[in-house]
Design an enzyme around this catalytic site. Structure first.
Site, PDB file in Angstrom:
ATOM      1  N   LYS A 180      41.004  45.314  42.716  1.00 46.70           N
ATOM      2  CA  LYS A 180      40.912  44.642  44.027  1.00 46.70           C
ATOM      3  C   LYS A 180      41.068  43.134  43.857  1.00 46.70           C
ATOM      4  CE  LYS A 180      36.842  46.364  45.575  1.00 46.70           C
ATOM      5  NZ  LYS A 180      35.751  46.558  46.556  1.00 46.70           N
ATOM      6  N   LYS A 184      38.973  41.334  42.167  1.00 41.59           N
ATOM      7  CA  LYS A 184      37.616  40.764  42.230  1.00 41.59           C
ATOM      8  C   LYS A 184      36.952  40.904  40.862  1.00 41.59           C
ATOM      9  CE  LYS A 184      35.764  41.271  46.886  1.00 41.59           C
ATOM     10  NZ  LYS A 184      34.693  41.841  47.701  1.00 41.59           N
TER      11      LYS A 184
END
Ligand code: C2G
Length: 155
Positions: A44, A46
């Site tokens: 993602k 992240k």
């Protein structure tokens, strides 16, 4: 037994997360949270401050959460909905529209995000604080060096 399912990273657990989970729990009898694994977070884009295990421990301690399961890939939602007999799939409305295809399996709900707080904002604030502190230390050091120079010259 009305089952609610949501997913997320839930890093640096804050009131935005709590208020979402509280509202989700009020929609039914059992709230299941699919918690993004560290590997899935990478996909993602992240990187969470706390590990999956730490984030799972924090979520499990939240009174609104009944079960924490790992979220390892985008595609697992359908099988999770079937596996846990989910009645409502719900997310914050920053995801509005992204999961409408799941409405053939269960009700899909997007709830308003809590404004003015996010994990990324917390990280930015901490980074700024560190920078400010470093600048203050640097200035104090420079002042001390100036004083030492003056003392040396005056001898
Ligand atoms: N949230 C919120 N208010 C905030 C911050 C977050 O309501 N101030 C909600 C988000 O909308 C999301 C949930 O809290 O529904 C978790 O947020 P994140 O941890 O940022 O999750 P995200 O990275 O969006 O991952 O497959 C779905 C993804 O895993 C969602």
């Amino acid at each position: 037994m009305k089952v609610i399912l949501t997913y997320g990273t839930f890093d640096l657990f804050h009131v935005g997360h709590v208020r979402l989970l509280e509202r989700l729990a009020s929609l039914g009898d059992k709230l299941i949270v699919g918690l993004s694994s560290d590997e899935f977070n990478k996909s993602k884009g992240k990187s969470s401050f706390f590990s999956y295990e730490e984030r799972a421990e924090i979520l499990a301690a939240c009174k609104y959460v009944d079960l924490v399961i790992p979220e390892r890939e985008w595609e697992q939602k359908e099988s999770d909905i079937n596996k846990y007999n989910v009645d409502i799939f719900a997310m914050g409305d920053d995801w509005k529209g992204h999961f409408d295809s799941l409405s053939s399996l269960c009700q899909v709900v997007y709830l308003p995000r809590t404004k003015s707080i996010s994990t990324s904002e917390i990280k930015t604030l901490i980074a700024d604080l560190k920078k400010n502190d470093l600048n203050k230390v640097q200035k104090s050091l420079n002042d001390a060096i100036e004083i030492i120079k003056k003392l040396n010259y005056s001898e």
